[in-house]
Scaffold this active site. Structure first.
Site, PDB file in Angstrom:
ATOM      1  N   CYS A  53      -1.962  -2.362   7.901  1.00 34.02           N
ATOM      2  CA  CYS A  53      -1.963  -3.310   6.773  1.00 34.02           C
ATOM      3  C   CYS A  53      -0.760  -4.244   6.764  1.00 34.02           C
ATOM      4  O   CYS A  53      -0.882  -5.406   6.365  1.00 34.02           O
ATOM      5  CB  CYS A  53      -2.103  -2.560   5.464  1.00 34.02           C
ATOM      6  SG  CYS A  53      -3.757  -1.835   5.293  1.00 34.02           S
TER       7      CYS A  53
ATOM      8  N   ASP B  10       0.789  -1.245   0.000  1.00 36.95           N
ATOM      9  CA  ASP B  10       0.000   0.000   0.000  1.00 36.95           C
ATOM     10  C   ASP B  10       0.823   1.299   0.000  1.00 36.95           C
ATOM     11  O   ASP B  10       0.447   2.273   0.680  1.00 36.95           O
ATOM     12  CB  ASP B  10      -0.956   0.013   1.209  1.00 36.95           C
ATOM     13  CG  ASP B  10      -1.933  -1.150   1.188  1.00 36.95           C
ATOM     14  OD1 ASP B  10      -1.898  -1.945   0.237  1.00 36.95           O
ATOM     15  OD2 ASP B  10      -2.728  -1.271   2.148  1.00 36.95           O
TER      16      ASP B  10
ATOM     17  N   LYS C  58      -6.784  -4.830  -2.994  1.00 37.39           N
ATOM     18  CA  LYS C  58      -7.440  -5.477  -1.851  1.00 37.39           C
ATOM     19  C   LYS C  58      -8.440  -4.514  -1.216  1.00 37.39           C
ATOM     20  O   LYS C  58      -8.164  -3.320  -1.105  1.00 37.39           O
ATOM     21  CB  LYS C  58      -6.387  -5.931  -0.829  1.00 37.39           C
ATOM     22  CG  LYS C  58      -5.539  -4.798  -0.241  1.00 37.39           C
ATOM     23  CD  LYS C  58      -4.412  -5.365   0.601  1.00 37.39           C
ATOM     24  CE  LYS C  58      -3.574  -4.305   1.260  1.00 37.39           C
ATOM     25  NZ  LYS C  58      -4.221  -3.515   2.283  1.00 37.39           N
TER      26      LYS C  58
HETATM   27  N1  TIU Z   1      -2.571   0.408   4.310  1.00 33.81           N
HETATM   28  C1  TIU Z   1      -3.019   0.660   5.541  1.00 33.81           C
HETATM   29  O1  TIU Z   1      -2.292   0.483   6.513  1.00 33.81           O
HETATM   30  N2  TIU Z   1      -4.302   1.180   5.655  1.00 33.81           N
HETATM   31  C2  TIU Z   1      -4.712   2.009   6.663  1.00 33.81           C
HETATM   32  O2  TIU Z   1      -5.851   2.424   6.706  1.00 33.81           O
HETATM   33  N3  TIU Z   1      -3.742   2.364   7.572  1.00 33.81           N
HETATM   34  C3  TIU Z   1      -3.887   3.280   8.578  1.00 33.81           C
HETATM   35  O3  TIU Z   1      -2.958   3.385   9.376  1.00 33.81           O
HETATM   36  N4  TIU Z   1      -4.977   4.010   8.649  1.00 33.81           N
END
Ligand code: TIU
Length: 233
Positions: free
Chosen positions: A162, A24, A129
């Site tokens: 994530c 991500d 995802k």
């Molecule tokens: N990719 C991921 O970690 N999504 C989140 O929403 N992370 C946060 O820390 N908000």
């Protein structure tokens, strides 16, 4: 066989049975006006991971280790976005709402893209995802089994959300996970440190933790400048 110094102890990695998963590293989490900012976060805190991630990706490519990228996001009709997740941000800044990088956390929008510094190569799979874990409602496990991977190098953002969810999912599926601490980042430095400590605690309850330099030195020893050798000479 390369052995990487790590917590709670060294981990042997066969490059032919490894895969790198970069989680991500999207504009929506790293740039102002995206999903991360909409949740009230200081997105600049994630920038520390970008250069280590770039070196990690280069290292994997040089070592012949497949690189897979993930993106968190939803269909334009939001049919795969749970109400509980949508309603977590303030009105006007919710998933699907318009922002400076297009509709927040929606596939196909500029904010959903991986940052240019870490752009995937055309032959590298990108896994979209809907959740925090990269195994939930995706074909990631099928791809990893087809590759013959049994050890995963894991990096990206955010460490305790994530990255952690994905490591837990992978660990339960029998993959050994090595998390590269400097190639991960969080909006909360304390959570970053605690999340890494949780991975390697209890003898490595979820996996191992190391850093990009240690991994690179073990995987590409010919490129490693060892100052200790020089000192001894
Ligand atoms: N990719 C991921 O970690 N999504 C989140 O929403 N992370 C946060 O820390 N908000």
């Amino acid at each position: 066989m390369p052995v990487i110094p790590a917590d709670p102890g060294p981990i042997e990695i066969d490059p032919a049975r490894a895969a790198l998963i970069v989680i991500d590293m999207q504009r929506d989490f790293l740039e102002p006006g995206g999903f991360g900012a909409a949740l009230g976060n200081d997105v600049s805190r994630l920038h520390a991971a970008v250069a280590p991630c770039a070196l990690l990706i280069a290292t994997a490519r040089e070592a012949g280790i497949p690189v897979l990228h993930t993106r968190e996001g939803h269909r334009p009709d939001l049919s795969d976005a749970p109400r509980a997740k949508v309603e977590r941000s303030p009105p006007g800044m919710r998933i699907g709402d318009p922002g400076p990088m297009g509709r927040i956390l929606v596939r196909g929008e500029p904010g959903h893209e991986i940052i240019p510094d870490l752009a995937p190569l055309p032959n590298e799979p990108v896994i979209d995802k809907p959740g925090k874990g990269a195994f939930y409602q995706t074909d990631l496990e099928l791809m990893l089994r087809n590759l013959g991977a049994d050890v995963l190098l894991v990096a990206g953002v955010t460490t305790e959300v994530c990255v952690h969810t994905t490591v837990r999912e992978a660990n339960d599926r029998g993959f050994r996970c090595l998390v590269l601490r400097d190639a991960c980042a969080s909006y909360f430095p304390d959570f970053h440190a605690a999340a890494l400590a949780m991975v390697s605690a209890q003898g490595g309850i979820f996996g191992w933790v190391s850093d990009v330099a240690a991994l690179r030195a073990a995987l590409l020893p010919g490129l490693h400048h060892d100052s200790r050798t020089e000192d001894a000479a």
